[in-house]
Design an enzyme around this catalytic site. Structure first.
Site, PDB file in Angstrom:
ATOM      1  N   SER A  65       0.805  -1.237   0.000  1.00  0.00           N
ATOM      2  CA  SER A  65       0.000   0.000   0.000  1.00  0.00           C
ATOM      3  C   SER A  65       0.830   1.276   0.000  1.00  0.00           C
ATOM      4  CB  SER A  65      -0.941   0.008   1.210  1.00  0.00           C
ATOM      5  OG  SER A  65      -2.079  -0.792   0.953  1.00  0.00           O
ATOM      6  N   LYS A  68       0.189   4.011  -2.519  1.00  0.00           N
ATOM      7  CA  LYS A  68      -0.748   5.123  -2.324  1.00  0.00           C
ATOM      8  C   LYS A  68      -0.042   6.453  -2.082  1.00  0.00           C
ATOM      9  CE  LYS A  68      -4.524   2.221  -0.558  1.00  0.00           C
ATOM     10  NZ  LYS A  68      -3.998   0.933  -0.075  1.00  0.00           N
ATOM     11  N   SER A 125      -5.967   3.664   4.755  1.00  0.00           N
ATOM     12  CA  SER A 125      -5.443   2.961   3.583  1.00  0.00           C
ATOM     13  C   SER A 125      -6.559   2.332   2.751  1.00  0.00           C
ATOM     14  CB  SER A 125      -4.435   1.882   3.994  1.00  0.00           C
ATOM     15  OG  SER A 125      -3.690   1.434   2.891  1.00  0.00           O
ATOM     16  N   LYS A 231       2.876   6.396   5.050  1.00  0.00           N
ATOM     17  CA  LYS A 231       2.038   5.302   4.561  1.00  0.00           C
ATOM     18  C   LYS A 231       2.649   3.942   4.866  1.00  0.00           C
ATOM     19  CE  LYS A 231      -1.607   3.830   2.883  1.00  0.00           C
ATOM     20  NZ  LYS A 231      -1.383   2.760   3.879  1.00  0.00           N
TER      21      LYS A 231
END
Length: 390
Positions: A65, A68, A125, A231
């Site tokens: 992730s 992102k 997320s 993140k």
């Protein structure tokens, strides 16, 4: 196209590359025993791009992730351009609502604000929120992914390829600790991003029957002073990943950890890199982002005098026990300008040196759109000059 224009474009691209190409630390730093539990790791100071520590930083690995970060970078660019508004309502497609993995359970046909979608991505997320934003901006996820990879090329990154906006497992989707740090550095130019990524908990649809509790997947936001982003990532293939950022004593660090075996090990590797940076390094600001460096008269422009400003904060970084002693700056401005010039366009470079050692090179940009002067404006100026000459 004129030779001068071609040369100008070449120099502009070169300066952009320089501005995002971090300087590596000395060899003795590479022997540090940090992030031993990570497959790959990196520690970078944000403003100068100096890499203090790296471990297998150019090894392509699945980013999960952390993808992102690029998704959010393009979203922030669209907001800055005025193509997207935080209070705009976005209708959620069936495709977006069907995303698996981490999600905030958006419903098909639901209308949700861009602001809430950004929160959903930055805090929880949300894969569904990421796709909803991508579809709003580019029409489809795949069109948005194409733009992500174009941004990769623009940032001169060689070891990153995106296949989706979520980080869900996909063949030939990969990045590196170094590349993720550079993307994070670009995202952090939009200073309000940390107003989202620093939130530990919030609610989606607060007060409604279907309200959803958003809890930050990056627990260091709560437990490590100064951490305010960015993140996390996890898949069974990528294992535990985290691109983090923290600010203390007016110094901002970026860390990347990839391939840790557990959340505990991921957070430990991040924390020890941050501890090392804040214990051993200091920065000094020479110019703030947007400081006026020079005012240049431009006869052929509608606005006679144009202000040339720093495109980013200009700092030096040094070990606490080894401060620099002979810092000097040098400003190079283009000799001639081709009009019109768009706001933010690079027209020069500011170089910081310690003796003859180049410490950093920062783009110099114009702070507003510069249009070519009209015939009437030029005529009036000619009359004014004739009057002054008498």
């Amino acid at each position: 196209m004129r030779i001068r224009t071609i040369l100008y474009l070449f120099l502009s691209l070169l300066f952009i590359f320089i501005s995002i190409t971090p300087v590596f630390a000395q060899e003795d730093e590479q022997a540090l025993d940090l992030a031993s539990d990570a497959k790959s790791a990196l520690l970078m100071e944000r403003d100068t791009g100096t890499i203090i520590f790296e471990k297998n930083a150019n090894e392509p690995l699945p980013p999960a992730s952390m993808v992102k970060i690029m998704t959010l970078l393009i979203v922030m660019e669209e907001l800055a351009k005025g193509n997207l508004k935080k209070n705009e309502m976005v209708r959620v497609s069936e495709n977006a609502s069907s995303m698996g993995g981490s999600q905030v359970f958006l419903e098909t046909g639901e209308e949700i604000s861009v602001d809430d979608l950004i929160k959903s991505v930055a805090i929880a997320s949300g894969n569904d929120a990421s796709v909803a934003l991508a579809e709003r901006i580019s029409g489809s996820e795949q069109s948005f992914v194409k733009r992500m990879n174009e941004k990769v090329a623009e940032l001169q990154l060689k070891n990153t390829r995106f296949k989706n906006v979520t980080g869900l497992p996909a063949k030939d989707q990969y990045s590196t600790a170094y590349d993720m740090a550079v993307i994070a550095k670009a995202l952090l130019q939009y200073e309000d991003i940390t107003t989202y990524t620093s939130i530990y908990e919030d609610y989606l649809r607060k007060g409604q029957k279907n309200e959803f509790w958003l809890v930050n997947t990056n627990k260091l936001v709560r437990f490590y002073p100064g951490v305010d982003g960015l993140k996390t990532g996890y898949t069974s293939e990528a294992k535990y990943c985290l691109t983090a950022t923290a600010e203390k004593n007016d110094m901002r660090m970026i860390t990347v950890v990839m391939g840790a075996d557990s959340v505990k090990k991921r957070n430990h590797a991040t924390s020890e890199m941050l501890d090392y940076a804040f214990n051993h390094y200091e920065t000094e600001q020479l110019f703030a982002k947007g400081d006026v460096i020079k005012t240049v008269p431009l006869l052929k422009a509608e606005q006679r005098d144009i202000q040339i400003v720093t495109g980013d904060s200009v700092r030096t970084i040094y070990k606490k026990e080894k401060p620099y002693e002979n810092i000097k700056t040098h400003v190079k401005i283009e000799d001639d300008f081709s009009l019109p010039i768009k706001k933010g366009e690079q027209v020069g470079v500011l170089t910081v040196k310690d003796n003859n050692h180049v410490l950093s090179e920062t783009p110099l940009i114009v702070d507003s759109d510069i249009k070519e002067a009209s015939f009437l404006t030029l005529f009036k100026r000619t009359l004014e000059n004739l009057s002054k000459a008498r």
